[in-house]
Design a protein around this motif. Sequence first.
Motif, mmCIF file in Angstrom:
data_model
loop_
_atom_site.group_PDB
_atom_site.id
_atom_site.type_symbol
_atom_site.label_atom_id
_atom_site.label_comp_id
_atom_site.label_asym_id
_atom_site.label_seq_id
_atom_site.Cartn_x
_atom_site.Cartn_y
_atom_site.Cartn_z
ATOM 1 N N UNK A 1 0.817 -1.206 0.000
ATOM 2 C CA UNK A 1 0.000 0.000 0.000
ATOM 3 C C UNK A 1 0.850 1.255 0.000
ATOM 4 N N UNK A 2 1.877 1.274 0.831
ATOM 5 C CA UNK A 2 2.757 2.440 0.882
ATOM 6 C C UNK A 2 3.575 2.589 -0.398
ATOM 7 N N UNK A 3 4.076 1.481 -0.925
ATOM 8 C CA UNK A 3 4.837 1.536 -2.177
ATOM 9 C C UNK A 3 3.981 2.033 -3.337
ATOM 10 N N UNK A 4 2.695 1.722 -3.308
ATOM 11 C CA UNK A 4 1.818 2.103 -4.418
ATOM 12 C C UNK A 4 1.653 3.616 -4.546
ATOM 13 N N UNK A 5 2.051 4.385 -3.532
ATOM 14 C CA UNK A 5 2.007 5.842 -3.629
ATOM 15 C C UNK A 5 3.116 6.391 -4.516
ATOM 16 N N UNK A 6 4.125 5.567 -4.808
ATOM 17 C CA UNK A 6 5.207 6.009 -5.690
ATOM 18 C C UNK A 6 4.759 5.875 -7.142
ATOM 19 N N UNK A 7 4.980 6.895 -7.953
ATOM 20 C CA UNK A 7 4.525 6.853 -9.353
ATOM 21 C C UNK A 7 5.010 5.636 -10.126
ATOM 22 N N UNK A 8 6.221 5.175 -9.863
ATOM 23 C CA UNK A 8 6.774 4.040 -10.601
ATOM 24 C C UNK A 8 6.181 2.704 -10.169
ATOM 25 N N UNK B 1 1.100 2.246 14.487
ATOM 26 C CA UNK B 1 0.852 2.458 13.063
ATOM 27 C C UNK B 1 2.131 2.458 12.242
ATOM 28 N N UNK B 2 2.092 1.744 11.118
ATOM 29 C CA UNK B 2 3.157 1.814 10.121
ATOM 30 C C UNK B 2 2.722 2.879 9.129
ATOM 31 N N UNK B 3 3.506 3.956 9.035
ATOM 32 C CA UNK B 3 3.070 5.097 8.231
ATOM 33 C C UNK B 3 4.035 5.462 7.106
ATOM 34 N N UNK B 4 5.150 4.740 7.000
ATOM 35 C CA UNK B 4 6.098 5.041 5.937
ATOM 36 C C UNK B 4 6.999 3.864 5.660
ATOM 37 N N UNK B 5 7.710 3.955 4.540
ATOM 38 C CA UNK B 5 8.704 2.929 4.222
ATOM 39 C C UNK B 5 9.840 3.540 3.442
ATOM 40 N N UNK B 6 10.978 2.894 3.539
ATOM 41 C CA UNK B 6 12.154 3.281 2.771
ATOM 42 C C UNK B 6 12.823 1.999 2.303
ATOM 43 N N UNK B 7 13.110 1.931 1.018
ATOM 44 C CA UNK B 7 13.742 0.759 0.428
ATOM 45 C C UNK B 7 15.120 1.117 -0.090
ATOM 46 N N UNK B 8 16.095 0.303 0.254
ATOM 47 C CA UNK B 8 17.477 0.583 -0.137
ATOM 48 C C UNK B 8 18.097 -0.611 -0.846
ATOM 49 N N UNK B 9 19.120 -0.298 -1.638
ATOM 50 C CA UNK B 9 19.946 -1.326 -2.268
ATOM 51 C C UNK B 9 21.377 -1.013 -1.856
ATOM 52 N N UNK B 10 22.039 -2.007 -1.306
ATOM 53 C CA UNK B 10 23.389 -1.841 -0.784
ATOM 54 C C UNK B 10 24.401 -2.363 -1.796
ATOM 55 N N UNK B 11 25.393 -1.524 -2.116
ATOM 56 C CA UNK B 11 26.527 -2.050 -2.875
ATOM 57 C C UNK B 11 27.786 -1.852 -2.038
ATOM 58 N N UNK B 12 28.933 -2.079 -2.585
ATOM 59 C CA UNK B 12 30.164 -2.082 -1.788
ATOM 60 C C UNK B 12 30.476 -0.728 -1.150
ATOM 61 N N UNK B 13 30.062 0.364 -1.770
ATOM 62 C CA UNK B 13 30.420 1.678 -1.250
ATOM 63 C C UNK B 13 29.228 2.565 -0.897
ATOM 64 N N UNK B 14 28.075 2.279 -1.465
ATOM 65 C CA UNK B 14 26.946 3.194 -1.320
ATOM 66 C C UNK B 14 25.665 2.478 -0.932
ATOM 67 N N UNK B 15 24.766 3.269 -0.370
ATOM 68 C CA UNK B 15 23.395 2.845 -0.115
ATOM 69 C C UNK B 15 22.530 3.628 -1.085
ATOM 70 N N UNK B 16 21.841 2.938 -1.960
ATOM 71 C CA UNK B 16 20.959 3.588 -2.938
ATOM 72 C C UNK B 16 19.526 3.548 -2.407
ATOM 73 N N UNK B 17 18.957 4.700 -2.180
ATOM 74 C CA UNK B 17 17.568 4.760 -1.721
ATOM 75 C C UNK B 17 16.682 4.657 -2.953
ATOM 76 N N UNK B 18 16.049 3.494 -3.111
ATOM 77 C CA UNK B 18 15.206 3.213 -4.285
ATOM 78 C C UNK B 18 13.770 3.671 -4.097
ATOM 79 N N UNK B 19 13.276 3.537 -2.889
ATOM 80 C CA UNK B 19 11.883 3.865 -2.607
ATOM 81 C C UNK B 19 11.788 4.614 -1.287
ATOM 82 N N UNK B 20 10.908 5.586 -1.247
ATOM 83 C CA UNK B 20 10.583 6.255 0.010
ATOM 84 C C UNK B 20 9.152 6.740 -0.125
#
Length: 120
Positions: A15-22, A52-71
Amino acid sequence: MLIRYKKNFEKIAMGLLSFMPSEKDLKKLQSTIRQYETEKDWLLYLWKEGEDVIGLIGIVIDSEEIHVRHISVNPSFRCQGIGKRMLNGIEEMYAEKTVVASDETSSFFEKCHEEQVDPF
């Protein structure tokens, strides 16, 4: 408070992810959730206040960086700094790495950094 995604939060997370246009398409949304469930470098965190769960953040971890894919934040709780608190929580959790935006989250990152600049 950030908590790690578990399967029993699937409907809330979708439900929370569905608020993202992609993530409007159901098949895309289901595919994204599966990636977070199966890929070891893809991690999903939920923001919980009280019961209440009211938000989410999705990340992808690589060797040097954290990529925030979803918020995403429930529309009823937007403009209260929750997204920024989630981002700060990830930065604290992964302090040894650089946290960067993806195409999907770059406008949010820009907004957060603009708010941090004090003109006085």
